[in-house]
Design an enzyme around this catalytic site. Structure first.
Site, PDB file in Angstrom:
ATOM      1  N   ARG A 221       9.165  -9.396 -22.797  1.00 37.70           N
ATOM      2  CA  ARG A 221       7.807  -9.405 -23.623  1.00 37.70           C
ATOM      3  C   ARG A 221       7.590  -8.004 -23.426  1.00 37.70           C
ATOM      4  O   ARG A 221       6.448  -7.638 -23.448  1.00 37.70           O
ATOM      5  CB  ARG A 221       6.711 -10.444 -22.847  1.00 37.70           C
ATOM      6  CG  ARG A 221       6.754 -11.874 -22.899  1.00 37.70           C
ATOM      7  CD  ARG A 221       6.546 -12.416 -24.148  1.00 37.70           C
ATOM      8  NE  ARG A 221       6.728 -13.904 -24.275  1.00 37.70           N
ATOM      9  CZ  ARG A 221       7.725 -14.533 -24.445  1.00 37.70           C
ATOM     10  NH1 ARG A 221       8.872 -13.824 -24.564  1.00 37.70           N
ATOM     11  NH2 ARG A 221       7.717 -15.772 -24.364  1.00 37.70           N
TER      12      ARG A 221
ATOM     13  N   TYR B   6       5.132  -6.822 -26.335  1.00 39.88           N
ATOM     14  CA  TYR B   6       3.878  -7.629 -26.160  1.00 39.88           C
ATOM     15  C   TYR B   6       3.116  -6.974 -24.774  1.00 39.88           C
ATOM     16  O   TYR B   6       2.131  -6.749 -25.106  1.00 39.88           O
ATOM     17  CB  TYR B   6       4.172  -9.006 -25.999  1.00 39.88           C
ATOM     18  CG  TYR B   6       2.895  -9.876 -25.851  1.00 39.88           C
ATOM     19  CD1 TYR B   6       2.450  -9.979 -27.029  1.00 39.88           C
ATOM     20  CD2 TYR B   6       2.985 -10.638 -24.472  1.00 39.88           C
ATOM     21  CE1 TYR B   6       1.222 -11.276 -26.750  1.00 39.88           C
ATOM     22  CE2 TYR B   6       1.849 -11.565 -24.727  1.00 39.88           C
ATOM     23  CZ  TYR B   6       0.855 -11.920 -25.835  1.00 39.88           C
ATOM     24  OH  TYR B   6      -0.043 -12.551 -25.594  1.00 39.88           O
TER      25      TYR B   6
ATOM     26  N   ARG C  91       7.661 -20.576 -31.062  1.00 36.75           N
ATOM     27  CA  ARG C  91       8.596 -19.697 -30.200  1.00 36.75           C
ATOM     28  C   ARG C  91       9.533 -20.793 -29.527  1.00 36.75           C
ATOM     29  O   ARG C  91      10.633 -20.423 -29.297  1.00 36.75           O
ATOM     30  CB  ARG C  91       7.803 -18.984 -29.452  1.00 36.75           C
ATOM     31  CG  ARG C  91       7.126 -17.667 -29.893  1.00 36.75           C
ATOM     32  CD  ARG C  91       6.552 -16.634 -28.810  1.00 36.75           C
ATOM     33  NE  ARG C  91       5.602 -17.464 -28.051  1.00 36.75           N
ATOM     34  CZ  ARG C  91       4.457 -17.227 -28.159  1.00 36.75           C
ATOM     35  NH1 ARG C  91       3.776 -16.907 -29.460  1.00 36.75           N
ATOM     36  NH2 ARG C  91       3.322 -17.758 -27.441  1.00 36.75           N
TER      37      ARG C  91
END
Ligand code: NAD
Length: 243
Positions: free
Chosen positions: A144, A147, A188
């Site tokens: 991630r 993000y 996702r």
């Protein structure tokens, strides 16, 4: 229970997921809600909901933001919810992905706050709620990178705004969810190939044995919309994942 009669709330990313649940919850509490998104079709599903007015708003567009705020006047509650998840590590993250994540997850929040803050300051009252995540400065989560970088920036943005305007009636807080069962999470999970295995992996890291719901996060949004003695904080809601 928090009541928001007479308050005007602007919610971004309100067509689905947490933004949609929050728009509905704020409206139930009596606020006049401007529910905005770029997904016109999903947004239209909210059209007949009491106390909700829908409007197209691309949070990447300064023009859209300026027109919307000029049309609706002073906003009492801003929920900056629109955002995007990029999967991948630093080595897998292109510069354009990182730039786009910054534009959508951080810069848009700065622009929306800049647009509504003068009205809030004029009345010495306003609640700004920014969507961050536990994947940020709170917890390192694998895959991630873009993000987490941008959600950590949201926390910095939140604390900075809170510190600058705390004596002028403005509260600015960040919400940091763990895993929440929203349409984009479903996408996702499906994208990983084996939906059930991917879902089980998410559930497996949850001490409560389940992931959260948009409605549970919406209760926190409602609380922060009406809260008068918290500002500059990260409000984690993750089923105990980071506890
Ligand atoms: P989602 O990802 O399913 O929906 C996001 C909404 O944002 C969509 O309706 C989309 O159309 C809208 N949007 C995208 N680009 C936009 C733009 N340029 N302008 C206006 N709207 C735009 O919803 P979600 O999963 O509930 O996520 C909402 C927020 O919560 C995001 O900021 C996300 O990062 C954050 N968050 C989600 C989770 C989770 O597990 N779902 C966890 C932590 C944080």
């Amino acid at each position: 229970m928090t009541q928001l009669h007479g308050k005007k709330a602007l919610v971004t990313g309100a067509a689905q997921g947490i933004g949609r649940a929050a728009a509905i919850r704020l409206a139930q509490a009596g606020a006049q809600v401007i529910a905005t998104d770029v997904n016109d079709e999903k947004l239209a599903e909210l059209t007949n909901t009491p106390n909700i007015l829908t409007a197209r708003l691309d949070v990447l567009s300064q023009t859209d933001i300026d027109v919307l705020v000029a049309n609706h006047g002073t906003i009492d509650v801003l929920f900056n919810c629109a955002g995007i998840v990029h999967n991948g590590t630093l080595l897998e993250c292109s510069e354009s992905d990182l730039d786009f994540a910054y534009q959508l997850n951080v810069r848009s929040q700065y622009q929306l706050i800049k647009a509504v803050l003068p009205g809030m300051l004029a009345q010495q009252d306003g609640s700004i709620i920014n969507m961050a995540s536990v994947a940020s400065s709170i917890k390192g989560v694998p895959n991630r990178f873009a993000y987490s970088v941008t959600k950590a920036a949201v926390i910095g943005l939140t604390k900075s705004v809170a510190a600058d305007y705390i004596t002028q009636g403005i509260r600015c807080n960040a919400i940091c969810p763990g895993t929440v069962d929203s349409p984009s999470l479903q996408d996702r999970l499906r994208a990983q190939g084996d939906y059930q295995a991917a879902r089980a992996a998410f559930v497996g890291r949850q001490p409560m044995g389940r992931i959260g719901t948009p409605e549970e996060v919406a209760e926190l949004v409602l609380y922060l919309a009406g809260a008068t003695f918290t500002s500059g904080h990260t409000h984690t809601i993750d089923g105990g994942w980071t506890a």
